[in-house]
Design a protein around this motif. Structure first.
Motif, PDB file in Angstrom:
ATOM      1  N   SER A   5      -1.417   2.476   4.368  1.00  0.00           N
ATOM      2  CA  SER A   5      -0.581   1.444   3.752  1.00  0.00           C
ATOM      3  C   SER A   5      -0.326   0.284   4.703  1.00  0.00           C
ATOM      4  CB  SER A   5       0.744   2.043   3.270  1.00  0.00           C
ATOM      5  OG  SER A   5       1.485   2.521   4.368  1.00  0.00           O
ATOM      6  N   ALA A   6      -0.336   0.539   6.010  1.00  0.00           N
ATOM      7  CA  ALA A   6      -0.174  -0.554   6.975  1.00  0.00           C
ATOM      8  C   ALA A   6      -1.353  -1.515   6.902  1.00  0.00           C
ATOM      9  CB  ALA A   6      -0.044   0.013   8.377  1.00  0.00           C
ATOM     10  N   ARG A   8      -3.299  -1.894   4.171  1.00  0.00           N
ATOM     11  CA  ARG A   8      -3.359  -2.485   2.833  1.00  0.00           C
ATOM     12  C   ARG A   8      -2.602  -3.809   2.807  1.00  0.00           C
ATOM     13  NH1 ARG A   8      -1.408   1.509  -0.988  1.00  0.00           N
ATOM     14  NH2 ARG A   8      -3.517   2.270  -0.972  1.00  0.00           N
ATOM     15  N   LYS A   9      -1.485  -3.885   3.532  1.00  0.00           N
ATOM     16  CA  LYS A   9      -0.721  -5.129   3.569  1.00  0.00           C
ATOM     17  C   LYS A   9      -1.497  -6.215   4.309  1.00  0.00           C
ATOM     18  CE  LYS A   9       3.345  -7.235   5.493  1.00  0.00           C
ATOM     19  NZ  LYS A   9       4.335  -7.158   6.518  1.00  0.00           N
ATOM     20  N   LYS A  10      -2.233  -5.828   5.313  1.00  0.00           N
ATOM     21  CA  LYS A  10      -2.925  -6.803   6.143  1.00  0.00           C
ATOM     22  C   LYS A  10      -4.214  -7.321   5.514  1.00  0.00           C
ATOM     23  CE  LYS A  10      -0.049  -6.411   9.522  1.00  0.00           C
ATOM     24  NZ  LYS A  10       0.922  -7.411   9.794  1.00  0.00           N
ATOM     25  N   GLU A 135       3.807  -9.229   0.233  1.00  0.00           N
ATOM     26  CA  GLU A 135       5.134  -8.634   0.383  1.00  0.00           C
ATOM     27  C   GLU A 135       5.480  -7.745  -0.813  1.00  0.00           C
ATOM     28  OE1 GLU A 135       7.688 -11.994   0.863  1.00  0.00           O
ATOM     29  OE2 GLU A 135       6.844 -12.520   2.821  1.00  0.00           O
ATOM     30  N   GLU A 138       3.519  -4.548  -0.618  1.00  0.00           N
ATOM     31  CA  GLU A 138       4.105  -3.621   0.349  1.00  0.00           C
ATOM     32  C   GLU A 138       5.315  -2.897  -0.255  1.00  0.00           C
ATOM     33  OE1 GLU A 138       5.816  -3.574   4.913  1.00  0.00           O
ATOM     34  OE2 GLU A 138       5.690  -5.465   3.835  1.00  0.00           O
ATOM     35  N   GLN A 139       6.160  -3.618  -0.993  1.00  0.00           N
ATOM     36  CA  GLN A 139       7.312  -2.994  -1.635  1.00  0.00           C
ATOM     37  C   GLN A 139       6.878  -1.977  -2.685  1.00  0.00           C
ATOM     38  OE1 GLN A 139       9.476  -6.301  -3.223  1.00  0.00           O
ATOM     39  NE2 GLN A 139      10.284  -6.933  -1.230  1.00  0.00           N
ATOM     40  N   SER A 141       4.044  -0.356  -2.727  1.00  0.00           N
ATOM     41  CA  SER A 141       3.431   0.773  -2.025  1.00  0.00           C
ATOM     42  C   SER A 141       4.491   1.733  -1.515  1.00  0.00           C
ATOM     43  CB  SER A 141       2.581   0.287  -0.852  1.00  0.00           C
ATOM     44  OG  SER A 141       1.503  -0.468  -1.301  1.00  0.00           O
ATOM     45  N   LYS A 142       5.579   1.189  -0.976  1.00  0.00           N
ATOM     46  CA  LYS A 142       6.672   2.038  -0.491  1.00  0.00           C
ATOM     47  C   LYS A 142       7.332   2.784  -1.632  1.00  0.00           C
ATOM     48  CE  LYS A 142       7.800  -0.480   3.704  1.00  0.00           C
ATOM     49  NZ  LYS A 142       8.793  -1.295   4.409  1.00  0.00           N
TER      50      LYS A 142
END
Length: 173
Positions: A5-6, A8-10, A135, A138-139, A141-142
């Motif tokens: 997931s780290a 995926r944001k990038k 952003e 990322e939310q 995904s969390k």
């Protein structure tokens, strides 16, 4: 899962779909991906496969011929996904609103997370929308990775999970 997931944001992958526009916004998207703005240096890749996409980038008003394909592509993108509506035609129908073959904006058919204003939207606005979409991605995904409880409180005996009386906690209708 946290490891991936780290990344995926990038490096979000986008699927660009033209729902029937005049190609003004499409040219600006290609300019944002081109050498001057170079979104690929940030890891953004324009893919042609919806099953590999994270962000659905849509331009143009929904026409009668494109609405089924639009919903089909949206359903093929795996969760979590973010939808960006680029241009005024995508948001409201724009200059094509009220025409015989146009059904206004895309938010009647799929949920939109980020709107990009303008006719044709500038590459700077598209880049800002992709940052905002990262952003939101990322939310989401969390939220997917967050564990949930099926039967209320989990009982433990010592350091082990207790499965005693788990069947009685399920209520049958």
């Amino acid at each position: 899962m946290k490891f991936f997931s780290a990344f995926r944001k990038k490096s979000p992958w986008i699927l660009h779909y033209n729902a029937g526009s005049c190609n003004g916004c499409d040219i600006e998207i290609l300019a944002a991906l081109g050498p001057k703005f170079d979104l690929e240096r940030f890891g953004v890749i324009n893919t042609g496969n919806p099953k590999q996409s994270d962000i659905f980038l849509v331009t143009g008003p929904v026409t009668y011929r494109s609405r089924e394909r639009l919903v089909e592509l949206y359903s093929q993108i795996p969760e979590p996904k973010v939808v960006i509506a680029v241009g005024s035609c995508t948001a409201t129908g724009g200059v094509f609103r009220g025409m015989v073959n146009v059904e206004d904006g895309i938010d009647r058919y799929i949920p939109v997370d980020v709107y990009v204003p303008g006719c044709a939207s500038s590459p700077q606005l598209i880049i800002d929308a992709l940052v905002k979409a990262g952003e939101i991605l990322e939310q989401k995904s969390k939220a997917i990775e967050k564990p949930f409880k099926l039967f209320g409180a989990v009982e433990t005996i010592g350091n082990k999970l207790s499965r005693l009386n788990m069947a009685t906690k399920v209520k049958h209708d």
